[in-house]
Design a protein around this motif. Structure first.
Motif, PDB file in Angstrom:
ATOM      1  N   TRP A 359       0.521 -14.492  44.839  1.00 27.17           N
ATOM      2  CA  TRP A 359       1.687 -13.655  44.536  1.00 27.17           C
ATOM      3  C   TRP A 359       2.934 -14.163  45.251  1.00 27.17           C
ATOM      4  N   GLU A 360       2.789 -14.759  46.432  1.00 24.43           N
ATOM      5  CA  GLU A 360       3.961 -15.331  47.100  1.00 24.43           C
ATOM      6  C   GLU A 360       4.481 -16.536  46.332  1.00 24.43           C
ATOM      7  N   ILE A 361       3.578 -17.352  45.821  1.00 21.63           N
ATOM      8  CA  ILE A 361       4.009 -18.488  45.002  1.00 21.63           C
ATOM      9  C   ILE A 361       4.656 -17.997  43.710  1.00 21.63           C
ATOM     10  N   THR A 362       4.086 -16.941  43.138  1.00 19.09           N
ATOM     11  CA  THR A 362       4.697 -16.375  41.920  1.00 19.09           C
ATOM     12  C   THR A 362       6.098 -15.848  42.215  1.00 19.09           C
ATOM     13  N   ARG A 363       6.280 -15.238  43.368  1.00 18.98           N
ATOM     14  CA  ARG A 363       7.618 -14.746  43.730  1.00 18.98           C
ATOM     15  C   ARG A 363       8.595 -15.910  43.889  1.00 18.98           C
ATOM     16  N   LEU A 364       8.122 -17.010  44.488  1.00 17.70           N
ATOM     17  CA  LEU A 364       8.998 -18.177  44.636  1.00 17.70           C
ATOM     18  C   LEU A 364       9.326 -18.799  43.279  1.00 17.70           C
ATOM     19  N   ARG A 365       8.361 -18.792  42.372  1.00 17.34           N
ATOM     20  CA  ARG A 365       8.648 -19.272  41.023  1.00 17.34           C
ATOM     21  C   ARG A 365       9.660 -18.358  40.328  1.00 17.34           C
ATOM     22  N   LYS A 366       9.559 -17.083  40.586  1.00 19.80           N
ATOM     23  CA  LYS A 366      10.536 -16.146  40.030  1.00 19.80           C
ATOM     24  C   LYS A 366      11.925 -16.449  40.565  1.00 19.80           C
ATOM     25  N   GLU A 367      12.018 -16.769  41.868  1.00 16.92           N
ATOM     26  CA  GLU A 367      13.324 -17.124  42.443  1.00 16.92           C
ATOM     27  C   GLU A 367      13.881 -18.379  41.781  1.00 16.92           C
ATOM     28  N   MET A 368      13.023 -19.356  41.497  1.00 13.03           N
ATOM     29  CA  MET A 368      13.503 -20.559  40.801  1.00 13.03           C
ATOM     30  C   MET A 368      13.985 -20.214  39.393  1.00 13.03           C
ATOM     31  N   SER A 369      13.270 -19.332  38.716  1.00 12.25           N
ATOM     32  CA  SER A 369      13.703 -18.957  37.360  1.00 12.25           C
ATOM     33  C   SER A 369      15.037 -18.232  37.376  1.00 12.25           C
ATOM     34  N   LEU A 370      15.201 -17.309  38.341  1.00 13.80           N
ATOM     35  CA  LEU A 370      16.478 -16.599  38.432  1.00 13.80           C
ATOM     36  C   LEU A 370      17.617 -17.551  38.772  1.00 13.80           C
ATOM     37  N   ALA A 371      17.369 -18.481  39.710  1.00 14.61           N
ATOM     38  CA  ALA A 371      18.426 -19.433  40.062  1.00 14.61           C
ATOM     39  C   ALA A 371      18.751 -20.340  38.886  1.00 14.61           C
ATOM     40  N   LYS A 372      17.739 -20.720  38.128  1.00 14.57           N
ATOM     41  CA  LYS A 372      17.964 -21.564  36.956  1.00 14.57           C
ATOM     42  C   LYS A 372      18.828 -20.844  35.922  1.00 14.57           C
ATOM     43  N   LEU A 373      18.664 -19.534  35.823  1.00 15.14           N
ATOM     44  CA  LEU A 373      19.459 -18.750  34.872  1.00 15.14           C
ATOM     45  C   LEU A 373      20.845 -18.409  35.385  1.00 15.14           C
ATOM     46  N   GLY A 374      21.168 -18.807  36.635  1.00 16.37           N
ATOM     47  CA  GLY A 374      22.516 -18.612  37.155  1.00 16.37           C
ATOM     48  C   GLY A 374      22.670 -17.438  38.112  1.00 16.37           C
ATOM     49  N   PHE A 375      21.571 -16.793  38.519  1.00 17.46           N
ATOM     50  CA  PHE A 375      21.671 -15.685  39.463  1.00 17.46           C
ATOM     51  C   PHE A 375      21.564 -16.233  40.892  1.00 17.46           C
ATOM     52  N   PHE A 376      22.476 -15.812  41.746  1.00 19.05           N
ATOM     53  CA  PHE A 376      22.452 -16.222  43.149  1.00 19.05           C
ATOM     54  C   PHE A 376      23.111 -15.158  43.995  1.00 19.05           C
ATOM     55  N   PRO A 377      22.745 -15.036  45.254  1.00 18.51           N
ATOM     56  CA  PRO A 377      23.326 -13.975  46.106  1.00 18.51           C
ATOM     57  C   PRO A 377      24.766 -14.288  46.469  1.00 18.51           C
ATOM     58  N   GLN A 378      25.554 -13.243  46.544  1.00 17.45           N
ATOM     59  CA  GLN A 378      26.940 -13.389  46.960  1.00 17.45           C
ATOM     60  C   GLN A 378      26.994 -13.558  48.476  1.00 17.45           C
ATOM     61  N   GLU A 379      27.914 -14.391  48.945  1.00 24.12           N
ATOM     62  CA  GLU A 379      28.070 -14.646  50.374  1.00 24.12           C
ATOM     63  C   GLU A 379      29.304 -13.943  50.877  1.00 24.12           C
ATOM     64  N   ALA A 380      29.312 -13.650  52.158  1.00 26.11           N
ATOM     65  CA  ALA A 380      30.467 -12.979  52.772  1.00 26.11           C
ATOM     66  C   ALA A 380      31.648 -13.915  52.801  1.00 26.11           C
TER      67      ALA A 380
END
Length: 380
Positions: A359-380
């Protein structure tokens, strides 16, 4: 005329010793022989009676001497026999004593041999046990050393990003604004071996999952591939598990517009030689200072888009730097987080069951998919 004295024992052997016999005086001179005197028969008879008596006496003497010699010889032989028997008894006693000594020595030798063999077996058994314990301890020590080295490397990676000009806000939370004082999800500099503090680093990119409202179901095919890979962890891309991750997540996430630089970035991520650094105002080209101050705009070396580039990357030991946008940084760090975690698994630093790791690897794969689609955290 009778010429001489008659001898009654003529024809018999002479006696052994001379015995004095009284002889009748005949006169030594010739005139007596010539005188014509003749010996009377009475004298002859007396002489004949005296001669057998002397013979018997000689025989008796001989017999007495023989008996005496026999008795003395018998006594001498008896004494010699007694001495021989006495010596034989002494020798028999000595032989018995020596036999007892030999038997005692043989028993002691057998006992000593048995005790030596027993002691040797005990020493060999103890040596084998000590060797097994030492090998086990050595294996555990090497594992601890590898884990500590990985942690030291990760800590160095975090510490080196903190400088007076650009302090690491994860290491110095007092520098964050009051509204952002919580744990920061991003990082200012990132190696693909990043921090050994896995919970903080593994959520560095993208949105944290909703822990309570998100449903989950294990894909049996993916889980079987992961379990097969977990039996012998490797970074070989030919394994079904990593081949699927490369095809579905890693490849698309690192597929940027600038293909040549994208290939170099992907190779650096796989080799663990990629460095991401924050960009301070004084490090930007002088010609762009005004533009940065008025909107912090620059051109992303990977996407080719003009945007605010707050980070730059360095490949290996090269002194060349490439400025990247927040989106490109999110995509790179998502892939780096995935590689960091599977390297921890390969090194044996992750002590979990198969399902939590999956499940941790699946979560990391999810993070790669979100980043690939253009989602990223906003910085201060």
């Amino acid at each position: 005329m009778w010429s001489g004295q008659p001898h009654p024992d003529e024809g018999h052997p002479p006696p052994l010793e001379a015995v004095p016999v009284p002889w009748k005086s005949v006169g030594p001179c010739k005139s007596h022989r010539d005188s014509g005197l003749v010996e009377t028969p009475a004298g002859k008879e007396a002489q004949g009676e005296e001669d057998p008596a002397a013979t018997r006496l000689d025989v008796l003497r001989l017999r007495s001497s023989s008996m005496e010699i026999r008795e003395k010889g018998s006594e001498f032989l008896k004494e010699e026999l007694h001495k021989a028997q006495k010596e034989l008894k002494l020798k028999d006693a000595e032989c018995e004593r020596l036999c007892r000594v030999r038997g005692q020595l043989e028993r002691e030798l057998e006992e000593l041999t048995a005790s030596l063999f027993e002691e040797a077996h005990r020493m060999v058994r103890e040596a084998n046990m000590k060797q097994a314990a030492s090998e086990k301890q050595l294996k555990e020590t090497r594992g601890k050393i590898d884990m500590l080295q990985a942690e030291v490397t990760a800590l160095k990676t975090l510490v080196i990003t903190s400088t007076p000009a650009s302090p690491n806000r994860e290491l110095h939370p007092q520098l964050l604004s009051p509204t952002k004082a919580g744990p920061r999800k991003g990082h200012l500099r990132h190696n693909s071996t990043s921090s050994a503090l896995c919970p903080a680093v593994c959520t560095a990119v993208g949105h944290a999952p909703s822990p309570d409202k998100e449903g989950k179901e294990v894909d049996t095919t993916l889980f079987a591939e992961f379990q097969a890979w977990r039996e012998s962890p490797t970074l070989d891309k030919t394994s079904p598990f990593l081949e699927r991750v490369y095809r579905e997540d890693v490849g698309p996430c690192l597929d940027f517009t600038m293909q040549e630089l994208s290939a170099l970035v992907r190779a650096a991520v796989e080799d663990n030689t990629l460095t991401i650094e924050p960009v301070a105002s004084q490090t930007l080209p002088a010609v762009k200072v005004a533009a940065v101050e008025c909107g912090r705009t620059n051109t992303c070396a990977l996407s080719g888009l003009a945007c605010a580039c707050r980070h730059r990357i360095r490949l290996g030991d090269s002194e060349s730097h490439y400025y990247i946008s927040p989106s490109s940084r999110a995509r790179i760090t998502a892939v780096c987080n995935f590689f960091t975690y599977i390297r921890y698994i390969q090194q044996g630093l992750v002590r979990q069951d198969a399902e939590p790791m999956f499940w941790e690897i699946t979560r990391l794969r999810k993070e790669m998919s979100l980043a690939k689609l253009g989602f990223f955290p906003q910085e201060a």
